[in-house]
Design a protein around this motif. Structure first.
Motif, mmCIF file in Angstrom:
data_model
loop_
_atom_site.group_PDB
_atom_site.id
_atom_site.type_symbol
_atom_site.label_atom_id
_atom_site.label_comp_id
_atom_site.label_asym_id
_atom_site.label_seq_id
_atom_site.Cartn_x
_atom_site.Cartn_y
_atom_site.Cartn_z
ATOM 1 N N GLY A 82 -3.929 -62.001 52.776
ATOM 2 C CA GLY A 82 -3.383 -61.216 51.675
ATOM 3 C C GLY A 82 -2.033 -61.757 51.242
ATOM 4 O O GLY A 82 -1.605 -62.833 51.671
ATOM 5 N N PRO A 83 -1.303 -61.022 50.391
ATOM 6 C CA PRO A 83 -0.002 -61.492 49.909
ATOM 7 C C PRO A 83 0.944 -61.776 51.079
ATOM 8 O O PRO A 83 1.012 -60.994 52.034
ATOM 9 C CB PRO A 83 0.512 -60.326 49.062
ATOM 10 C CG PRO A 83 -0.711 -59.561 48.681
ATOM 11 C CD PRO A 83 -1.662 -59.702 49.838
ATOM 12 N N ALA A 84 1.661 -62.885 50.998
ATOM 13 C CA ALA A 84 2.545 -63.275 52.102
ATOM 14 C C ALA A 84 3.734 -64.054 51.571
ATOM 15 O O ALA A 84 3.691 -64.642 50.487
ATOM 16 C CB ALA A 84 1.780 -64.112 53.127
ATOM 17 N N ARG A 137 11.848 -55.553 54.756
ATOM 18 C CA ARG A 137 11.746 -55.087 53.373
ATOM 19 C C ARG A 137 10.514 -55.660 52.673
ATOM 20 O O ARG A 137 9.825 -54.954 51.933
ATOM 21 C CB ARG A 137 13.021 -55.460 52.608
ATOM 22 C CG ARG A 137 14.256 -54.675 53.028
ATOM 23 C CD ARG A 137 14.140 -53.218 52.603
ATOM 24 N NE ARG A 137 13.765 -53.122 51.193
ATOM 25 C CZ ARG A 137 14.616 -53.292 50.170
ATOM 26 N NH1 ARG A 137 15.900 -53.539 50.418
ATOM 27 N NH2 ARG A 137 14.190 -53.188 48.925
ATOM 28 N N LEU A 138 10.248 -56.928 52.892
ATOM 29 C CA LEU A 138 9.059 -57.533 52.288
ATOM 30 C C LEU A 138 7.791 -56.912 52.860
ATOM 31 O O LEU A 138 6.811 -56.685 52.137
ATOM 32 C CB LEU A 138 9.069 -59.045 52.502
ATOM 33 C CG LEU A 138 10.080 -59.834 51.678
ATOM 34 C CD1 LEU A 138 10.174 -61.283 52.173
ATOM 35 C CD2 LEU A 138 9.715 -59.801 50.195
ATOM 36 N N CYS A 139 7.814 -56.658 54.158
ATOM 37 C CA CYS A 139 6.673 -56.007 54.806
ATOM 38 C C CYS A 139 6.405 -54.637 54.180
ATOM 39 O O CYS A 139 5.259 -54.266 53.926
ATOM 40 C CB CYS A 139 6.962 -55.873 56.301
ATOM 41 S SG CYS A 139 5.789 -54.845 57.198
ATOM 42 N N ALA A 140 7.476 -53.886 53.904
ATOM 43 C CA ALA A 140 7.336 -52.562 53.292
ATOM 44 C C ALA A 140 6.734 -52.646 51.894
ATOM 45 O O ALA A 140 6.128 -51.684 51.407
ATOM 46 C CB ALA A 140 8.699 -51.870 53.234
ATOM 47 N N GLU A 141 6.866 -53.810 51.251
ATOM 48 C CA GLU A 141 6.284 -54.028 49.928
ATOM 49 C C GLU A 141 4.856 -54.580 50.010
ATOM 50 O O GLU A 141 4.248 -54.919 48.989
ATOM 51 C CB GLU A 141 7.156 -54.979 49.116
ATOM 52 C CG GLU A 141 8.534 -54.443 48.790
ATOM 53 C CD GLU A 141 8.501 -53.283 47.795
ATOM 54 O OE1 GLU A 141 7.480 -53.139 47.084
ATOM 55 O OE2 GLU A 141 9.493 -52.526 47.737
ATOM 56 N N GLY A 142 4.345 -54.698 51.235
ATOM 57 C CA GLY A 142 2.964 -55.121 51.406
ATOM 58 C C GLY A 142 2.748 -56.597 51.683
ATOM 59 O O GLY A 142 1.615 -57.075 51.648
ATOM 60 N N TYR A 143 3.827 -57.323 51.993
ATOM 61 C CA TYR A 143 3.700 -58.755 52.258
ATOM 62 C C TYR A 143 3.585 -59.042 53.753
ATOM 63 O O TYR A 143 4.298 -58.448 54.570
ATOM 64 C CB TYR A 143 4.927 -59.509 51.732
ATOM 65 C CG TYR A 143 4.983 -59.606 50.229
ATOM 66 C CD1 TYR A 143 4.296 -60.617 49.552
ATOM 67 C CD2 TYR A 143 5.715 -58.688 49.488
ATOM 68 C CE1 TYR A 143 4.347 -60.699 48.165
ATOM 69 C CE2 TYR A 143 5.776 -58.759 48.108
ATOM 70 C CZ TYR A 143 5.082 -59.773 47.448
ATOM 71 O OH TYR A 143 5.129 -59.860 46.086
ATOM 72 N N ALA A 144 2.697 -59.951 54.099
ATOM 73 C CA ALA A 144 2.707 -60.528 55.440
ATOM 74 C C ALA A 144 3.869 -61.521 55.509
ATOM 75 O O ALA A 144 4.315 -62.049 54.484
ATOM 76 C CB ALA A 144 1.393 -61.238 55.722
ATOM 77 N N ILE A 145 4.344 -61.773 56.709
ATOM 78 C CA ILE A 145 5.463 -62.694 56.912
ATOM 79 C C ILE A 145 4.975 -63.889 57.722
ATOM 80 O O ILE A 145 4.410 -63.731 58.805
ATOM 81 C CB ILE A 145 6.630 -62.006 57.646
ATOM 82 C CG1 ILE A 145 7.150 -60.824 56.831
ATOM 83 C CG2 ILE A 145 7.735 -63.003 57.932
ATOM 84 C CD1 ILE A 145 7.682 -61.185 55.452
ATOM 85 N N ILE A 146 5.219 -65.090 57.171
ATOM 86 C CA ILE A 146 4.826 -66.331 57.835
ATOM 87 C C ILE A 146 6.079 -67.098 58.217
ATOM 88 O O ILE A 146 6.967 -67.309 57.392
ATOM 89 C CB ILE A 146 3.963 -67.216 56.916
ATOM 90 C CG1 ILE A 146 2.751 -66.447 56.391
ATOM 91 C CG2 ILE A 146 3.517 -68.477 57.642
ATOM 92 C CD1 ILE A 146 1.963 -67.205 55.328
ATOM 93 N N THR A 147 6.163 -67.511 59.478
ATOM 94 C CA THR A 147 7.265 -68.358 59.933
ATOM 95 C C THR A 147 6.693 -69.524 60.751
ATOM 96 O O THR A 147 5.486 -69.606 60.966
ATOM 97 C CB THR A 147 8.270 -67.587 60.814
ATOM 98 O OG1 THR A 147 7.745 -67.476 62.155
ATOM 99 C CG2 THR A 147 8.563 -66.217 60.258
ATOM 100 N N GLY A 161 5.258 -52.889 61.269
ATOM 101 C CA GLY A 161 3.829 -52.604 61.320
ATOM 102 C C GLY A 161 3.020 -53.487 60.399
ATOM 103 O O GLY A 161 1.845 -53.220 60.143
ATOM 104 N N GLY A 162 3.650 -54.585 59.914
ATOM 105 C CA GLY A 162 2.952 -55.511 59.035
ATOM 106 C C GLY A 162 2.325 -56.653 59.797
ATOM 107 O O GLY A 162 2.218 -56.625 61.023
ATOM 108 N N VAL A 163 1.939 -57.682 59.060
ATOM 109 C CA VAL A 163 1.302 -58.855 59.662
ATOM 110 C C VAL A 163 2.370 -59.914 59.906
ATOM 111 O O VAL A 163 3.014 -60.392 58.971
ATOM 112 C CB VAL A 163 0.189 -59.421 58.750
ATOM 113 C CG1 VAL A 163 -0.489 -60.613 59.425
ATOM 114 C CG2 VAL A 163 -0.826 -58.341 58.427
ATOM 115 N N SER A 164 2.556 -60.267 61.156
ATOM 116 C CA SER A 164 3.575 -61.222 61.578
ATOM 117 C C SER A 164 2.889 -62.504 62.034
ATOM 118 O O SER A 164 2.244 -62.537 63.083
ATOM 119 C CB SER A 164 4.409 -60.625 62.726
ATOM 120 O OG SER A 164 5.328 -61.566 63.228
ATOM 121 N N VAL A 165 3.046 -63.571 61.235
ATOM 122 C CA VAL A 165 2.314 -64.819 61.460
ATOM 123 C C VAL A 165 3.272 -65.910 61.923
ATOM 124 O O VAL A 165 4.373 -66.060 61.387
ATOM 125 C CB VAL A 165 1.601 -65.284 60.171
ATOM 126 C CG1 VAL A 165 0.847 -66.588 60.413
ATOM 127 C CG2 VAL A 165 0.665 -64.195 59.664
#
Length: 246
Positions: A67-69, A94-104, A122-126
């Motif tokens: 999804g969006p990331a 903040r990005l997670c709260a807007e529905g974005y997964a985070i990629i690092t 509680g988001g997707v942490s990649v």
């Protein structure tokens, strides 16, 4: 003489035609089924192609439904008491709260902070790790981790599955990802791809040099540097991505 050379025996090996000293002494099937002999073949370039292919397949399979990331980059040397550590965590939250997964990149420092922010939200942490001489390992806040042998495969994943980059202060690796994204945006390989530089004190000198020296000498087109958005405001970082989606 020329006619005799053209009539030399040849061997067709897939799309490759071999003659003379390039003729193999056995067929591919023979070498495949023969368990004897040296195992150096596993380190040859044709075999590496299959490993590269496998890495792409694994990465695509793991991230296809992400999804969006947003990809966040920054130094692995950023310490927990560094303000940039907390900034990275807040941006990811903040990005997670807007529905974005985070990629690092999955490592320590600013990457850990971003993965922590996403996981705590509680988001997707990649985390997309890379094989290095001195192993860093995945940080504990990565919920979905993929390790790669090849930098270029990993970099494809950072771009393909993200809607943009947030770049915090970092070193050579961070610069590599930054200019990769700039090149892709400049050449139209990616579109609608915000590139946000967080930390004006760190990035200001680089942006000034790009404008005054690189653009001033005609090495880039006027306006290219405007693809970079420099800010010290977490809310402003988020707005670049939310505005793109509205």
């Amino acid at each position: 003489m020329a006619q005799r050379m053209n009539n030399r025996p040849s061997h067709q090996q897939g799309p490759i035609r071999l003659k003379g000293r390039q003729m193999p002494s056995s067929t591919t099937d023979q070498r495949l089924l023969d368990s004897r002999g040296p195992t150096d073949w596993v380190h040859t370039d044709p075999w590496r192609v299959l490993r590269i292919q496998a890495e792409f397949v694994e990465g695509f399979g793991a991230l296809a439904e992400l999804g969006p990331a947003v990809s966040l980059f920054g130094s692995a040397r950023t310490q927990p008491d560094d303000p940039m550590y907390e900034a990275s965590r807040q941006i990811a939250t903040r990005l997670c709260a807007e529905g974005y997964a985070i990629i690092t990149g999955g490592g320590p420092g600013a990457m850990e902070a971003a993965n922590r922010g996403a996981s705590e939200c509680g988001g997707v942490s990649v985390g997309l790790g890379i094989e290095l001489p001195h192993e860093q390992g995945m940080n504990d806040w990565v919920d979905l981790g993929v390790n790669f042998r090849y930098f270029f495969v990993r970099k494809t994943m950072f771009v393909k599955y993200a809607q943009g980059f947030v770049v915090l202060p970092g070193g050579f690796g961070t610069m590599d990802e930054l200019f990769e994204a700039l090149t892709l945006a400049q050449t139209g390989k990616v579109t609608s791809f915000p590139i946000v530089l967080f930390g004006s004190a760190y990035w200001g000198g680089l942006v000034d040099w790009l404008r005054a020296t690189m653009e001033g000498d005609g090495k880039t087109t006027p306006g290219d540097v405007d693809m970079l958005h420099v800010t010290d405001d977490v809310d402003e970082v988020v707005s670049y991505f939310v505005a793109e989606d509205d």
